[in-house]
Design an enzyme around this catalytic site. Structure first.
Site, mmCIF file in Angstrom:
data_model
loop_
_atom_site.group_PDB
_atom_site.id
_atom_site.type_symbol
_atom_site.label_atom_id
_atom_site.label_comp_id
_atom_site.label_asym_id
_atom_site.label_seq_id
_atom_site.Cartn_x
_atom_site.Cartn_y
_atom_site.Cartn_z
ATOM 1 N N LYS A 20 20.373 22.428 35.634
ATOM 2 C CA LYS A 20 19.698 22.677 34.351
ATOM 3 C C LYS A 20 18.934 21.454 33.870
ATOM 4 O O LYS A 20 17.780 21.541 33.462
ATOM 5 C CB LYS A 20 20.715 23.073 33.263
ATOM 6 C CG LYS A 20 21.577 24.269 33.599
ATOM 7 C CD LYS A 20 22.487 24.666 32.435
ATOM 8 C CE LYS A 20 23.439 23.598 31.959
ATOM 9 N NZ LYS A 20 24.542 23.305 32.889
ATOM 10 N N ARG B 150 27.960 27.387 24.929
ATOM 11 C CA ARG B 150 28.976 27.390 25.983
ATOM 12 C C ARG B 150 30.027 28.463 25.742
ATOM 13 O O ARG B 150 30.926 28.628 26.544
ATOM 14 C CB ARG B 150 29.648 26.027 26.026
ATOM 15 C CG ARG B 150 28.997 25.089 27.063
ATOM 16 C CD ARG B 150 29.844 23.856 27.135
ATOM 17 N NE ARG B 150 29.738 23.102 28.331
ATOM 18 C CZ ARG B 150 28.852 22.141 28.550
ATOM 19 N NH1 ARG B 150 27.899 21.896 27.680
ATOM 20 N NH2 ARG B 150 28.900 21.438 29.663
ATOM 21 N N ARG C 124 26.615 13.097 41.854
ATOM 22 C CA ARG C 124 25.578 12.940 40.833
ATOM 23 C C ARG C 124 25.646 11.546 40.212
ATOM 24 O O ARG C 124 26.724 11.033 39.926
ATOM 25 C CB ARG C 124 25.776 14.002 39.749
ATOM 26 C CG ARG C 124 24.819 13.848 38.576
ATOM 27 C CD ARG C 124 24.740 15.094 37.764
ATOM 28 N NE ARG C 124 25.939 15.381 36.981
ATOM 29 C CZ ARG C 124 26.026 16.408 36.153
ATOM 30 N NH1 ARG C 124 25.022 17.248 36.013
ATOM 31 N NH2 ARG C 124 27.142 16.623 35.468
ATOM 32 N N ARG D 26 29.172 9.398 35.694
ATOM 33 C CA ARG D 26 29.854 9.840 34.475
ATOM 34 C C ARG D 26 31.352 9.984 34.709
ATOM 35 O O ARG D 26 31.769 10.480 35.738
ATOM 36 C CB ARG D 26 29.276 11.185 34.005
ATOM 37 C CG ARG D 26 27.987 11.034 33.229
ATOM 38 C CD ARG D 26 27.308 12.357 33.007
ATOM 39 N NE ARG D 26 28.219 13.400 32.520
ATOM 40 C CZ ARG D 26 27.824 14.646 32.262
ATOM 41 N NH1 ARG D 26 26.564 14.995 32.425
ATOM 42 N NH2 ARG D 26 28.679 15.538 31.827
ATOM 43 N N ARG E 114 36.225 21.485 34.135
ATOM 44 C CA ARG E 114 34.971 21.927 33.517
ATOM 45 C C ARG E 114 34.522 23.255 34.126
ATOM 46 O O ARG E 114 33.988 24.115 33.436
ATOM 47 C CB ARG E 114 33.888 20.853 33.672
ATOM 48 C CG ARG E 114 34.231 19.596 32.863
ATOM 49 C CD ARG E 114 33.412 18.400 33.291
ATOM 50 N NE ARG E 114 32.030 18.524 32.939
ATOM 51 C CZ ARG E 114 31.045 17.874 33.562
ATOM 52 N NH1 ARG E 114 31.313 17.078 34.578
ATOM 53 N NH2 ARG E 114 29.807 18.021 33.168
HETATM 54 P P1 AMP Z 1 27.377 18.368 29.720
HETATM 55 O O1 AMP Z 1 26.619 17.077 29.745
HETATM 56 O O2 AMP Z 1 26.566 19.521 29.210
HETATM 57 O O3 AMP Z 1 28.035 18.681 31.031
HETATM 58 O O4 AMP Z 1 28.559 18.178 28.646
HETATM 59 C C1 AMP Z 1 29.546 17.192 28.814
HETATM 60 C C2 AMP Z 1 30.739 17.505 27.931
HETATM 61 O O5 AMP Z 1 30.351 17.490 26.551
HETATM 62 C C3 AMP Z 1 31.367 18.884 28.158
HETATM 63 O O6 AMP Z 1 32.274 18.905 29.251
HETATM 64 C C4 AMP Z 1 32.072 19.104 26.815
HETATM 65 O O7 AMP Z 1 33.237 18.307 26.728
HETATM 66 C C5 AMP Z 1 31.063 18.515 25.829
HETATM 67 N N1 AMP Z 1 30.072 19.530 25.387
HETATM 68 C C6 AMP Z 1 28.750 19.561 25.666
HETATM 69 N N2 AMP Z 1 28.158 20.628 25.122
HETATM 70 C C7 AMP Z 1 29.150 21.314 24.472
HETATM 71 C C8 AMP Z 1 29.192 22.524 23.728
HETATM 72 N N3 AMP Z 1 28.081 23.276 23.548
HETATM 73 N N4 AMP Z 1 30.374 22.907 23.202
HETATM 74 C C9 AMP Z 1 31.492 22.190 23.385
HETATM 75 N N5 AMP Z 1 31.542 21.035 24.093
HETATM 76 C C10 AMP Z 1 30.374 20.598 24.633
#
Ligand code: AMP
Length: 223
Positions: free
Chosen positions: A17, A90, A127, A160, A171
């Site tokens: 994405k 999400r 990554r 990360r 996740r």
């Molecule tokens: P991402 O970079 O999108 O993979 O997000 C990293 C982490 O941020 C996720 O594993 C969640 O812990 C938190 N996070 C990001 N977006 C959301 C969301 N829309 N709702 C809840 N937690 C989020």
């Protein structure tokens, strides 16, 4: 018309994405808003919100809906342009909140980057990201020219903390528990496109552009 839509990107972590969003930003003038990036920025600043969510993110769990929604609202004004929502929604509840509180009738398209979840573990553990430039690398399929350094900004690349195998499995489980209800929600609305995200980057991009009706569009035209 596709070019005037807000875009919602759905997909497991590592499904491409962010990489595809970067391409649309550069070539079609979209604005990219990633709730993961916004939350990590809060952690980086050491804000009270950041301190509150750090443990949750490091463990691969979801931050509560209202905290993320408020952060999103503060960082995106849909009257000022066309956004790509990456990492939000999400959950079904977040999808409804996004509709009611941010999109409010804006023309919108949703894209689901559908991928074999086992292949994801390998993709994500390899990554590496550059927080300042937003570039995303993969040590196997898209390595930087100089090891550990971003090609664009020269900054050191980051692995990360939540991109380790154990956290990724968490996740992915969270993703599996919530994706079907969101797919159903956007299918009902008649705005969902599904892309095969197992393919390599250029093929995903071609599929995405054709799903959005952007193939052959003159990229230099303002809109
Ligand atoms: P991402 O970079 O999108 O993979 O997000 C990293 C982490 O941020 C996720 O594993 C969640 O812990 C938190 N996070 C990001 N977006 C959301 C969301 N829309 N709702 C809840 N937690 C989020």
């Amino acid at each position: 018309m596709a070019r005037q839509s807000q875009l919602i990107f759905l997909g497991a972590p590592g499904s491409g994405k962010g990489t595809q969003a970067n391409y649309l930003v550069k070539n079609f003038g979209y604005k990219h808003v990633s709730t993961g990036d916004l939350l990590r920025a809060e952690i980086g600043k050491g804000s009270s919100l950041g301190m509150r969510v750090k443990g949750i993110i490091d463990a691969g769990h979801l931050v509560d809906d209202m905290t993320v929604l408020d952060l999103l609202k503060a960082n995106c004004d849909t009257s000022s342009g066309h956004f790509i929502f990456d990492g939000f929604p999400r959950t079904l509840n977040q999808a409804k909140l996004l509709d009611e509180q941010l999109l409010r009738g804006c023309a919108t398209q949703a894209v689901y980057f559908k991928m074999d979840l086992e292949a994801l573990v390998q993709r994500i553990t390899n990554r590496r990201v550059a927080p300042k430039s937003g570039m995303i690398y993969n040590l196997l399929t898209r390595p930087p020219k100089r090891p550990g350094i971003c090609d664009v900004s020269g900054e050191p690349l980051i692995h990360r903390k939540d991109d380790t195998e154990e956290v990724i499995r968490n996740r992915i489980d969270v993703f599996k528990a919530t994706i079907d209800e969101m797919v159903e929600f956007y299918t009902q609305k008649g705005i969902l496109k599904v892309i095969n995200a197992n393919a390599e980057e250029n093929a995903i991009r071609e599929n995405l552009l054709s799903a959005l009706g952007l193939n052959g569009v003159n990229k230099d035209l303002p809109y």
